[in-house]
Design a protein around this motif. Structure first.
Motif, short mmCIF file in Angstrom:
data_model
loop_
_atom_site.label_atom_id
_atom_site.label_comp_id
_atom_site.label_asym_id
_atom_site.label_seq_id
_atom_site.Cartn_x
_atom_site.Cartn_y
_atom_site.Cartn_z
N VAL A 214 52.08 64.20 31.78
CA VAL A 214 51.17 63.19 32.35
C VAL A 214 50.71 62.24 31.25
CG1 VAL A 214 48.96 62.82 33.49
CG2 VAL A 214 50.42 64.73 34.22
N VAL B 284 53.75 63.18 38.29
CA VAL B 284 54.39 62.25 37.35
C VAL B 284 55.12 61.15 38.10
CG1 VAL B 284 56.26 62.05 35.65
CG2 VAL B 284 54.55 63.87 35.43
N THR C 176 53.72 69.19 39.19
CA THR C 176 53.67 68.30 38.03
C THR C 176 54.66 67.14 38.20
OG1 THR C 176 53.02 70.10 36.53
CG2 THR C 176 53.99 68.14 35.53
#
Length: 220
Positions: free
Chosen positions: A206, A83, A79
């Motif tokens: 996100v 990002v 993640t």
């Protein structure tokens, strides 16, 4: 002889009462579906039980999240990588000397971030949302392309676009339509984050980066 006949009549009467009752009230007898037809649960609209479950006509249209898959597939490290890529791409687009390239640049960078996500399991809906936004932004740029201006592949620092970008005419007006695309993408990501805590956290991060793009579009 008469005693036997009397006992027979009594027994017949005892059995005939429940049979008559069942015949009179057949609503409690379940009706089996015809051969080859699926059993369908139907919720009545005329005073039926409002708590009864309803079922979509096509269950595949409403896929459910699988927390066990999310726990394996969605990770803080991946993640963070997604990002960082998305933030870097948005920053790159903001540094372009020709801001008429901004919309198609965002399209390009959304696609790059989406390519870091697996096509299945936990990140699948986030990937689909970014690709959908990328396609919409690119179509918007092409539909409003500046006459006589060729597509270019810009570079800013160590970063460059992944493909030639289409410059738009009247960027301020087109940016308003781009902001609508960004807004819809942000909402889609937030709605798609239902499920495990891992999915919710990843999709929220996100979505926040995507939403920040609106500030960039307002400044040009």
């Amino acid at each position: 002889m008469f005693d036997k006949i009397a006992r027979t009549l009594v027994l017949f009467g005892a059995f005939s009462l429940p049979l008559a009752s069942m015949a009179a009230d057949s609503s409690h007898v379940p009706r089996l579906p015809q051969a080859g037809l699926p059993l369908i649960l139907i919720q009545s609209s005329e005073g039926g039980d409002s708590s009864a479950p309803s079922y979509p006509e096509n269950p595949s249209d409403e896929p459910t999240a699988d927390p066990s898959v999310d726990a394996v597939d969605i990770t803080p490290d991946l993640t963070a990588e997604i990002v960082t890529e998305l933030q870097g791409g948005i920053g790159f687009c903001g540094k372009l000397s020709n801001q008429n390239l901004l919309i198609d640049c965002l399209s390009d960078q959304y696609a790059a971030a989406a390519n870091l996500m697996p096509q299945t399991a936990g990140y699948a809906k986030a990937r689909a949302a970014l690709i959908k936004a990328s396609n919409k932004l690119h179509r918007l740029a092409v539909a409003n392309a500046a006459p006589g201006k060729a597509a270019v592949t810009p570079r800013a620092g160590a970063r460059r676009a992944h493909r030639p970008l289409t410059p738009v005419a009247n960027a301020a007006a087109v940016n308003a339509a781009a902001r609508d695309i960004i807004r819809d993408t942000n909402l889609l990501l937030l709605r798609s984050g239902e499920g495990s805590s891992q999915r919710r956290a990843a999709y929220t991060e996100v979505a926040a980066v995507v939403n920040s793009t609106k500030v960039l579009l307002r400044s040009t």
